[in-house]
Design a protein around this motif. Structure first.
Motif, PDB file in Angstrom:
ATOM      1  N   CYS A  38      26.211  19.133  12.529  1.00 49.63           N
ATOM      2  CA  CYS A  38      26.669  19.407  11.164  1.00 49.63           C
ATOM      3  C   CYS A  38      25.594  18.878  10.224  1.00 49.63           C
ATOM      4  N   ARG A  39      24.979  19.767   9.450  1.00 56.91           N
ATOM      5  CA  ARG A  39      23.821  19.366   8.641  1.00 56.91           C
ATOM      6  C   ARG A  39      24.037  19.729   7.184  1.00 56.91           C
ATOM      7  N   GLU A  40      23.484  18.880   6.333  1.00 60.39           N
ATOM      8  CA  GLU A  40      23.508  19.140   4.887  1.00 60.39           C
ATOM      9  C   GLU A  40      22.143  18.766   4.324  1.00 60.39           C
ATOM     10  N   PRO A  41      21.529  19.627   3.516  1.00 62.41           N
ATOM     11  CA  PRO A  41      20.218  19.278   2.933  1.00 62.41           C
ATOM     12  C   PRO A  41      20.300  18.002   2.113  1.00 62.41           C
ATOM     13  N   ARG A  42      19.297  17.146   2.258  1.00 60.97           N
ATOM     14  CA  ARG A  42      19.241  15.922   1.459  1.00 60.97           C
ATOM     15  C   ARG A  42      18.850  16.292   0.020  1.00 60.97           C
ATOM     16  N   PRO A  43      19.497  15.725  -0.964  1.00 62.13           N
ATOM     17  CA  PRO A  43      19.161  16.053  -2.361  1.00 62.13           C
ATOM     18  C   PRO A  43      17.860  15.383  -2.788  1.00 62.13           C
ATOM     19  N   GLY A  44      17.155  16.034  -3.711  1.00 63.23           N
ATOM     20  CA  GLY A  44      16.000  15.425  -4.361  1.00 63.23           C
ATOM     21  C   GLY A  44      14.769  15.272  -3.496  1.00 63.23           C
ATOM     22  N   LEU A  45      14.675  16.044  -2.406  1.00 62.11           N
ATOM     23  CA  LEU A  45      13.517  15.914  -1.526  1.00 62.11           C
ATOM     24  C   LEU A  45      12.351  16.764  -2.011  1.00 62.11           C
ATOM     25  N   LEU A  46      11.138  16.358  -1.609  1.00 64.31           N
ATOM     26  CA  LEU A  46       9.960  17.173  -1.848  1.00 64.31           C
ATOM     27  C   LEU A  46       9.853  18.205  -0.739  1.00 64.31           C
ATOM     28  N   TRP A  47       9.660  19.480  -1.119  1.00 63.66           N
ATOM     29  CA  TRP A  47       9.449  20.552  -0.135  1.00 63.66           C
ATOM     30  C   TRP A  47       7.999  20.987  -0.214  1.00 63.66           C
ATOM     31  N   PHE A  48       7.337  20.972   0.927  1.00 64.01           N
ATOM     32  CA  PHE A  48       5.921  21.308   0.970  1.00 64.01           C
ATOM     33  C   PHE A  48       5.668  22.703   1.521  1.00 64.01           C
ATOM     34  N   ASP A  49       6.722  23.406   1.901  1.00 65.05           N
ATOM     35  CA  ASP A  49       6.587  24.757   2.453  1.00 65.05           C
ATOM     36  C   ASP A  49       7.649  25.649   1.840  1.00 65.05           C
ATOM     37  N   ARG A  50       7.349  26.934   1.817  1.00 67.16           N
ATOM     38  CA  ARG A  50       8.304  27.896   1.268  1.00 67.16           C
ATOM     39  C   ARG A  50       9.537  28.008   2.155  1.00 67.16           C
ATOM     40  N   ARG A  51      10.655  28.278   1.530  1.00 67.39           N
ATOM     41  CA  ARG A  51      11.878  28.627   2.252  1.00 67.39           C
ATOM     42  C   ARG A  51      12.208  30.062   1.882  1.00 67.39           C
ATOM     43  N   CYS A  52      12.213  30.944   2.864  1.00 71.14           N
ATOM     44  CA  CYS A  52      12.315  32.378   2.582  1.00 71.14           C
ATOM     45  C   CYS A  52      13.635  33.004   3.004  1.00 71.14           C
ATOM     46  N   PHE A  53      14.528  32.227   3.639  1.00 71.56           N
ATOM     47  CA  PHE A  53      15.852  32.742   3.983  1.00 71.56           C
ATOM     48  C   PHE A  53      16.910  31.868   3.313  1.00 71.56           C
ATOM     49  N   ALA A  54      17.987  32.504   2.867  1.00 66.14           N
ATOM     50  CA  ALA A  54      19.023  31.794   2.123  1.00 66.14           C
ATOM     51  C   ALA A  54      19.716  30.752   2.983  1.00 66.14           C
TER      52      ALA A  54
END
Length: 355
Positions: A38-54
């Motif tokens: 069971c996963r939930e994205p951590r808030p306020g993180l730096l993303w260094f790569d594109r996310r291309c799927f919803a």
């Protein structure tokens, strides 16, 4: 979900998500409980790569039956769960720089072949890449330009307020991206297909019977197939003979024309990966200092060594002159002290090279 909070494991180690493992009754035919993530994205993180799927779960659901060795999915109320793959990561079994058994290499090659059969018009999962970051079919030059643009805008410029002084001290400025574009331009056109885009040793799990599973599909995208190979080679750090075998076998399984121009273009894509790592690793290494209880000269020197290595690897594509090791360490020290002062926190120890 489990009926017993004591059996829930987590949060597991991970950067992008807070992850818990929940044992649930197995499906028909499975006598033992099965563990699910069971996963939930951590808030306020730096993303260094594109996310291309919803949604990673939506993508995995669309790939069931098309890609082997990916996690199963179940829906538990409003939560989408991925099956926890029981086994050891490839990195645990065979560390970076070491060879891997031929049976596992063959399964990675097979994965590349399956990815090559997933074309942009054959997948229903919702895509979220904006037109700014999405290249026209087969436009390998445009695809790479958009990766560079993302690094320039979303990694370098977006983090400029916090890292301007450190970037300047390390010789990194806006001109670096112009030099990078000049160095990697002129790619051959290749038909696009699905890319995992993050195939490294910690994203492969080997189960108890030697089957290889591929996890963490959140950076998947459609694009130039040679980019997936370049990313894989860069992250895996194969011994030279095994790297050559991987390239040869990859060429056999990609779609017709999928390997066109590879000899000329693979060095360019590897150069981009080295340049991209400079900006991400500088930021990550600097931020890692803030997680330490004390920062002394020894810790700073080790962090400086890491940055020195990535700078040295990217001198040609970025056209930079790398500072001396002591200058890199001093730059990190100044950055750390300035951050500590602005946060009203005293540094844990005297920092050499501080302002």
């Amino acid at each position: 979900m489990s009926g017993d909070a004591a059996v829930v494991e987590g949060p597991l180690h991970g950067y992008h998500h807070e992850t818990y493992v929940v044992p649930l009754p197995g499906r028909p035919g499975e006598a033992e409980p099965v563990r699910w993530k069971c996963r939930e994205p951590r808030p306020g993180l730096l993303w260094f790569d594109r996310r291309c799927f919803a949604s990673e779960e939506e993508l995995l659901r669309a790939l069931q039956g098309r890609i082997e060795g990916i996690p199963d999915l179940i829906q538990a109320g409003s939560a989408g769960l991925q099956r926890f793959i029981e086994g050891e990561t490839l990195g645990t079994l065979y560390g970076s720089g070491g060879g891997i058994p031929s049976s596992l290499l063959g399964q990675i090659v097979s994965l590349f072949g399956q990815l090559a059969r997933v074309r942009p018009d054959s997948l229903t999962a919702e895509r979220t890449c904006t037109s700014v970051y999405r290249a026209a079919e087969g436009d390998s030059d445009g695809f790479l330009e958009r990766l560079i643009l993302f690094t320039e805008e979303e990694v370098y410029q977006r983090n400029m307020p916090d890292f301007k002084g450190l970037f300047y001290d390390l010789g990194l400025d806006g001109a670096s991206f112009g030099k990078l574009r000049e160095h990697v331009s002129g790619l051959t056109r290749r038909p696009f297909h699905l890319l995992h885009a993050d195939l490294h040793r910690e994203n492969f799990v080997v189960d108890g019977v030697g089957r290889l599973w591929t996890i963490d599909w959140e950076l998947a995208m459609f694009g130039d197939p040679l980019y997936d190979l370049a990313t894989h080679l860069y992250l895996m750090r194969y011994p030279r003979d095994q790297e050559d075998r991987m390239i040869e076998q990859w060429r056999r399984v990609v779609t017709p024309r999928g390997s066109d121009g590879w000899e000329k273009d693979l060095p360019k894509l590897l150069a981009f990966k080295r340049a991209q790592s400079v900006f991400t690793d500088v930021i990550r290494t600097a931020l890692s200092l803030e997680e330490e209880r004390t920062v002394d000269a020894s810790l700073l020197a080790r962090a400086g060594d890491r940055i020195q290595q990535v700078l040295n690897a990217a001198t040609v594509p970025l056209g930079i002159k790398v500072p001396a090791p002591e200058s890199v360490t001093a730059a990190l020290g100044r950055w750390y002290e300035e951050r500590a002062e602005s946060a009203g926190v005293m540094a844990g120890a005297a920092v050499p090279g501080g302002a």
